[in-house]
Design a protein around this motif. Structure first.
Motif, PDB file in Angstrom:
ATOM      1  N   ALA A 194       0.816  -1.213   0.000  1.00 48.45           N
ATOM      2  CA  ALA A 194       0.000   0.000   0.000  1.00 48.45           C
ATOM      3  C   ALA A 194       0.847   1.258   0.000  1.00 48.45           C
ATOM      4  N   LEU A 195       2.030   1.187   0.610  1.00 49.31           N
ATOM      5  CA  LEU A 195       2.881   2.368   0.703  1.00 49.31           C
ATOM      6  C   LEU A 195       3.782   2.528  -0.508  1.00 49.31           C
ATOM      7  N   TYR A 196       4.255   1.444  -1.074  1.00 49.34           N
ATOM      8  CA  TYR A 196       5.253   1.528  -2.133  1.00 49.34           C
ATOM      9  C   TYR A 196       4.640   1.745  -3.507  1.00 49.34           C
ATOM     10  N   HIS A 197       3.390   1.389  -3.669  1.00 40.88           N
ATOM     11  CA  HIS A 197       2.776   1.539  -4.977  1.00 40.88           C
ATOM     12  C   HIS A 197       1.914   2.795  -5.004  1.00 40.88           C
ATOM     13  N   ARG A 198       1.056   2.895  -5.982  1.00 38.65           N
ATOM     14  CA  ARG A 198       0.313   4.131  -6.193  1.00 38.65           C
ATOM     15  C   ARG A 198      -0.668   4.440  -5.083  1.00 38.65           C
ATOM     16  N   GLN A 199      -0.962   3.478  -4.213  1.00 41.15           N
ATOM     17  CA  GLN A 199      -1.860   3.761  -3.117  1.00 41.15           C
ATOM     18  C   GLN A 199      -1.308   4.855  -2.200  1.00 41.15           C
ATOM     19  N   TYR A 200       0.003   5.043  -2.192  1.00 43.39           N
ATOM     20  CA  TYR A 200       0.597   6.067  -1.336  1.00 43.39           C
ATOM     21  C   TYR A 200       0.098   7.453  -1.726  1.00 43.39           C
ATOM     22  N   VAL A 201      -0.132   7.663  -3.018  1.00 49.66           N
ATOM     23  CA  VAL A 201      -0.641   8.955  -3.474  1.00 49.66           C
ATOM     24  C   VAL A 201      -2.042   9.192  -2.920  1.00 49.66           C
ATOM     25  N   VAL A 202      -2.806   8.124  -2.765  1.00 50.22           N
ATOM     26  CA  VAL A 202      -4.157   8.261  -2.222  1.00 50.22           C
ATOM     27  C   VAL A 202      -4.110   8.496  -0.713  1.00 50.22           C
ATOM     28  N   LEU A 203      -3.118   7.954  -0.044  1.00 44.19           N
ATOM     29  CA  LEU A 203      -3.043   8.077   1.407  1.00 44.19           C
ATOM     30  C   LEU A 203      -2.645   9.481   1.854  1.00 44.19           C
ATOM     31  N   VAL A 204      -1.910  10.215   1.030  1.00 47.43           N
ATOM     32  CA  VAL A 204      -1.435  11.536   1.435  1.00 47.43           C
ATOM     33  C   VAL A 204      -2.593  12.499   1.708  1.00 47.43           C
ATOM     34  N   PRO A 205      -3.604  12.637   0.810  1.00 53.29           N
ATOM     35  CA  PRO A 205      -4.718  13.538   1.146  1.00 53.29           C
ATOM     36  C   PRO A 205      -5.435  13.149   2.431  1.00 53.29           C
ATOM     37  N   PHE A 206      -5.599  11.837   2.664  1.00 50.39           N
ATOM     38  CA  PHE A 206      -6.236  11.417   3.911  1.00 50.39           C
ATOM     39  C   PHE A 206      -5.373  11.763   5.111  1.00 50.39           C
ATOM     40  N   LEU A 244       7.578  20.376  11.864  1.00 48.07           N
ATOM     41  CA  LEU A 244       7.413  19.989  10.461  1.00 48.07           C
ATOM     42  C   LEU A 244       8.759  19.901   9.757  1.00 48.07           C
ATOM     43  N   VAL A 245       9.638  20.849  10.029  1.00 43.74           N
ATOM     44  CA  VAL A 245      10.973  20.822   9.414  1.00 43.74           C
ATOM     45  C   VAL A 245      11.745  19.587   9.867  1.00 43.74           C
ATOM     46  N   VAL A 246      11.648  19.243  11.145  1.00 43.18           N
ATOM     47  CA  VAL A 246      12.347  18.060  11.655  1.00 43.18           C
ATOM     48  C   VAL A 246      11.820  16.791  10.992  1.00 43.18           C
ATOM     49  N   LEU A 247      10.493  16.667  10.865  1.00 45.84           N
ATOM     50  CA  LEU A 247       9.913  15.489  10.222  1.00 45.84           C
ATOM     51  C   LEU A 247      10.314  15.403   8.752  1.00 45.84           C
ATOM     52  N   ALA A 248      10.329  16.534   8.060  1.00 47.90           N
ATOM     53  CA  ALA A 248      10.748  16.528   6.660  1.00 47.90           C
ATOM     54  C   ALA A 248      12.215  16.144   6.534  1.00 47.90           C
ATOM     55  N   ALA A 249      13.042  16.607   7.470  1.00 48.30           N
ATOM     56  CA  ALA A 249      14.462  16.245   7.439  1.00 48.30           C
ATOM     57  C   ALA A 249      14.657  14.747   7.677  1.00 48.30           C
ATOM     58  N   ILE A 250      13.870  14.176   8.588  1.00 47.96           N
ATOM     59  CA  ILE A 250      13.960  12.726   8.826  1.00 47.96           C
ATOM     60  C   ILE A 250      13.568  11.951   7.575  1.00 47.96           C
ATOM     61  N   THR A 251      12.527  12.413   6.889  1.00 41.40           N
ATOM     62  CA  THR A 251      12.102  11.748   5.654  1.00 41.40           C
ATOM     63  C   THR A 251      13.186  11.814   4.592  1.00 41.40           C
ATOM     64  N   LEU A 252      13.797  12.975   4.422  1.00 45.90           N
ATOM     65  CA  LEU A 252      14.877  13.109   3.438  1.00 45.90           C
ATOM     66  C   LEU A 252      16.090  12.276   3.833  1.00 45.90           C
ATOM     67  N   TRP A 253      16.362  12.195   5.115  1.00 43.66           N
ATOM     68  CA  TRP A 253      17.506  11.402   5.581  1.00 43.66           C
ATOM     69  C   TRP A 253      17.265   9.924   5.310  1.00 43.66           C
ATOM     70  N   GLN A 254      16.048   9.458   5.551  1.00 40.00           N
ATOM     71  CA  GLN A 254      15.711   8.074   5.239  1.00 40.00           C
ATOM     72  C   GLN A 254      15.845   7.799   3.742  1.00 40.00           C
ATOM     73  N   GLY A 257       7.085   9.768   5.645  1.00 38.30           N
ATOM     74  CA  GLY A 257       6.400  10.697   4.755  1.00 38.30           C
ATOM     75  C   GLY A 257       4.943  10.878   5.121  1.00 38.30           C
ATOM     76  N   LEU A 258       4.275   9.791   5.528  1.00 31.30           N
ATOM     77  CA  LEU A 258       2.887   9.906   5.947  1.00 31.30           C
ATOM     78  C   LEU A 258       2.757  10.709   7.242  1.00 31.30           C
ATOM     79  N   VAL A 259       3.681  10.471   8.168  1.00 32.03           N
ATOM     80  CA  VAL A 259       3.664  11.252   9.414  1.00 32.03           C
ATOM     81  C   VAL A 259       3.889  12.729   9.117  1.00 32.03           C
ATOM     82  N   THR A 260       4.797  13.010   8.186  1.00 29.40           N
ATOM     83  CA  THR A 260       5.034  14.402   7.788  1.00 29.40           C
ATOM     84  C   THR A 260       3.793  15.002   7.146  1.00 29.40           C
TER      85      THR A 260
END
Length: 362
Positions: free
Chosen positions: A51-63, A88-98, A109-112
């Motif tokens: 669900a996260l790796y395929h196109r479903q991730y795009v659907v999960l972001v608005p939710f 928000l900046v810290v969460l975005a940095a963690i996502t980029l670091w991952q 990314g979903l948490v962000t």
């Protein structure tokens, strides 16, 4: 024959990609000698990964954004916008670091995204929110700058004024919705966007919801910058703004179009035409509005995707038909038609009043 053999070989060598996260039917020999079936489901971790790796991730972001907005409604105190942005900046940095380490970034990314939705509504409250009027009172000289105007069927002029002043109780109120009675309107000149108005008025607070979970005018007024209502108690005075303003020019064009419609159309036709062109529904009589609603066509009066499609689509094909007669290169036909249609779309948005449905459709 060679082509047939090569195609057969390609088909035989090509294997469909394995499916992940779906039930798997396993056949095993039963005790009686006959085959029996049992269903083995993919592990929960693998299903979540799909669900996260395929196109479903795009659907999960608005939710996720909506869930973050809902969290703001549940919080009892107003959060600090700057602290929220730091998180928000810290969460975005963690996502980029991952992502840079080649690890899974979908869950961070979903948490962000959830926290981004929280910050969006908190930022709107900080930058666009306003103080609300608590109780009724009168102001001898209510002053403010007109930011929008509209009429209603009874002849009242409705203005939205920014930065109202004239009383200390209005300190912190970003705007008011002011209603001018017909007997208090000026006879010759008309009020326009950008003008300064002065009037004796009575200030009223925004009403609370009629019943729980119903429409909350205070909630919407807070984010719209409307801190209360006001009604005139004496004739309106205003100072016209002589400086050039694009919004003032567009507002003048809108009402000039409405005046032209009144010359050539009947009262009912004018009311519908004004609603479909300049977004002013004040001229539609109650009986006609009820008939339109009973016919299931009330949504047609609000300028939205249907109107934009008819107008912009017609302009696109008209420009394309004209350009194709003169263009020497076929590659220029569609871009020119598209640019012309986009210009018309923005123009229609401006003369229609720019409500939310029209903005979304544009």
């Amino acid at each position: 024959m060679a082509a047939f053999d090569s195609e057969t070989i390609l088909k035989s060598d090509t294997k469909p990609p394995p499916k992940r996260g779906v039930p798997k039917v396993v056949r095993k020999k039963g005790t009686s000698g006959g085959p029996s079936q049992r269903i083995e489901f993919a592990p929960l971790e693998q299903s979540i990964s799909d669900a996260l790796y395929h196109r479903q991730y795009v659907v999960l972001v608005p939710f996720a954004l909506i869930f973050g907005i809902s969290i703001y409604r549940w919080v009892a105190i107003e959060p600090n916008i700057w602290a929220s942005l730091c998180v928000l900046v810290v969460l975005a940095a963690i996502t980029l670091w991952q992502t840079s380490r080649g690890q899974s970034w979908q869950l961070p990314g979903l948490v962000t995204s959830v926290w981004l939705g929280f910050c969006l509504i908190a930022g709107s409250a900080h930058f666009y929110g306003t103080k609300l009027v608590s109780y009724p009172f009168a102001v001898d000289q209510l002053k403010g700058e007109v930011v929008s105007k509209s009429n209603n069927a009874s002849g009242h002029l409705r203005l939205e004024i920014a930065q109202p002043s004239g009383d200390s109780k209005l300190s912190g109120v970003a705007g008011l919705r002011l209603t001018i009675k017909p007997e208090h309107l000026p006879e010759e000149l008309t009020v326009g966007v950008g003008d300064q108005v002065v009037v004796r008025a009575r200030i009223l607070p925004l009403p609370k919801p009629v019943y729980p979970k119903s429409y909350d005018s205070q909630f919407h007024g807070f984010f719209d910058g409307i801190g209360g209502y006001a009604s005139s108690l004496a004739p309106l005075q205003f100072i016209p703004n002589q400086d050039f303003s694009l919004f003032r020019s567009v507002d003048q064009l809108r009402w000039q179009i409405g005046d032209r419609l009144a010359v050539y159309l009947s009262a009912q036709q004018e009311g519908i035409a004004r609603a479909l062109i300049i977004g002013d529904q004040s001229g539609i009589e109650d009986a006609l509005r009820e008939s339109i609603a009973n016919a299931g066509l009330a949504h047609v009066l609000a300028i939205s995707g249907l109107h934009l499609t008819l107008v912009v689509g017609s302009v696109f094909f008209l420009i394309r038909f004209i350009v194709v007669q003169f263009a020497r290169r076929d590659g220029l036909v569609k871009p020119i038609a598209a640019i012309g249609a986009m210009v018309v779309a923005v123009g229609y948005l401006m003369i229609s009043g720019g409500n939310l449905a029209t903005q979304r459709a544009t």
